[in-house]
Design a protein around this motif. Structure first.
Motif, PDB file in Angstrom:
ATOM      1  N   LYS A  20     -17.989  -2.832  12.799  1.00 45.09           N
ATOM      2  CA  LYS A  20     -18.038  -3.510  14.102  1.00 45.09           C
ATOM      3  C   LYS A  20     -17.485  -2.604  15.198  1.00 45.09           C
ATOM      4  N   THR A  22     -17.376   0.667  15.199  1.00 48.04           N
ATOM      5  CA  THR A  22     -18.323   1.765  15.409  1.00 48.04           C
ATOM      6  C   THR A  22     -19.471   1.302  16.302  1.00 48.04           C
ATOM      7  N   LEU A  23     -20.061   0.126  16.021  1.00 41.74           N
ATOM      8  CA  LEU A  23     -21.161  -0.403  16.842  1.00 41.74           C
ATOM      9  C   LEU A  23     -20.709  -0.638  18.287  1.00 41.74           C
ATOM     10  N   LEU A  24     -19.521  -1.205  18.412  1.00 37.90           N
ATOM     11  CA  LEU A  24     -18.983  -1.480  19.748  1.00 37.90           C
ATOM     12  C   LEU A  24     -18.734  -0.177  20.511  1.00 37.90           C
ATOM     13  N   ARG A  26     -20.287   2.709  20.087  1.00 34.40           N
ATOM     14  CA  ARG A  26     -21.586   3.300  20.467  1.00 34.40           C
ATOM     15  C   ARG A  26     -22.166   2.565  21.673  1.00 34.40           C
ATOM     16  N   LYS A  27     -22.066   1.243  21.603  1.00 31.66           N
ATOM     17  CA  LYS A  27     -22.629   0.434  22.693  1.00 31.66           C
ATOM     18  C   LYS A  27     -21.939   0.757  24.021  1.00 31.66           C
ATOM     19  N   LEU A  28     -20.651   0.928  24.018  1.00 35.54           N
ATOM     20  CA  LEU A  28     -19.882   1.222  25.232  1.00 35.54           C
ATOM     21  C   LEU A  28     -19.774   2.722  25.518  1.00 35.54           C
ATOM     22  N   LYS A  29     -20.334   3.536  24.637  1.00 31.55           N
ATOM     23  CA  LYS A  29     -20.364   4.995  24.784  1.00 31.55           C
ATOM     24  C   LYS A  29     -18.953   5.568  24.911  1.00 31.55           C
ATOM     25  N   ARG A  30     -18.123   5.194  23.920  1.00 30.76           N
ATOM     26  CA  ARG A  30     -16.763   5.723  23.847  1.00 30.76           C
ATOM     27  C   ARG A  30     -16.470   6.083  22.390  1.00 30.76           C
ATOM     28  N   LYS A  32     -14.088   5.717  18.998  1.00 34.21           N
ATOM     29  CA  LYS A  32     -13.356   4.586  18.433  1.00 34.21           C
ATOM     30  C   LYS A  32     -11.897   4.614  18.892  1.00 34.21           C
TER      31      LYS A  32
END
Length: 184
Positions: A20, A22-24, A26-30, A32
């Motif tokens: 979760k 990792t997906l978050l 990638r989505k926010l382009k930051r 971890k």
């Protein structure tokens, strides 16, 4: 000088949570790590409990903001919109009045133009009539002057003939002068 590593702490968490995160990220382009630091700062500043999914504080904030917005809109409506609407209605009424007055002016202008055309036509006829009268008067003056000359010539020639002249010569003189008068 040796560089000091500030990343000395680590957290262990389950694999599904990592997925979760990792997906978050990638989505926010930051990264971890960057996302984790921002989450901690957010919860620290907002004083919100991440375990509380219903977050009553957020609800009350949104409700308060909504009430303020509604109040603001009501104030704007009473202070701005209602007077503007009244002015717009007044302008519509004034526009209708001006429209009627312009129509009346246009009609009167048409009547005035018709009257002006009629007066111009009448004046032209009067000018033609006066011109013909003046021409007639000038011709009459010419005729009078010509008749005066003929009469003066007749009188002068008759006097030259005298009283003892034969009637044939007198008749010839009268005939010649009658011809001159007829030529006028």
């Amino acid at each position: 000088m040796a560089r000091i590593d500030t990343n000395v702490k680590s957290i262990r968490y389950p694999v599904p949570c990592d997925e979760k995160l990792t997906l978050l990220a990638r989505k926010l382009k930051r990264t971890k790590r960057q996302l984790f630091i921002e989450m901690v700062d957010y919860f620290y500043r907002s004083k919100k409990d991440p375990a509380d999914m219903n977050d009553e504080m957020l609800k009350s904030d949104l409700s308060r903001i909504g009430n303020r917005l509604v109040g603001f809109f009501r104030t704007q409506e009473s202070e701005l919109l209602v007077p503007i609407h009244g002015m717009a209605q007044e302008l519509v009424g004034n526009t209708e009045t001006v429209k009627d007055e312009l129509k009346s002016i246009h009609e009167k202008q048409g009547d005035a133009e018709k009257l002006l055309r009629e007066n111009t036509k009448h004046a032209s006829e009067q000018i033609r009539l006066l011109t013909s009268i003046f021409d007639g008067l000038a011709k009459m003056e010419e005729m009078r002057a010509g008749f005066r000359r003929i009469m003066e010539g007749y009188i002068a020639e008759r006097e030259a003939l005298g009283w003892s002249t034969s009637s044939g010569k007198k008749d010839e003189l009268v005939r010649r002068f009658r011809l001159k008068v007829d030529r006028l």
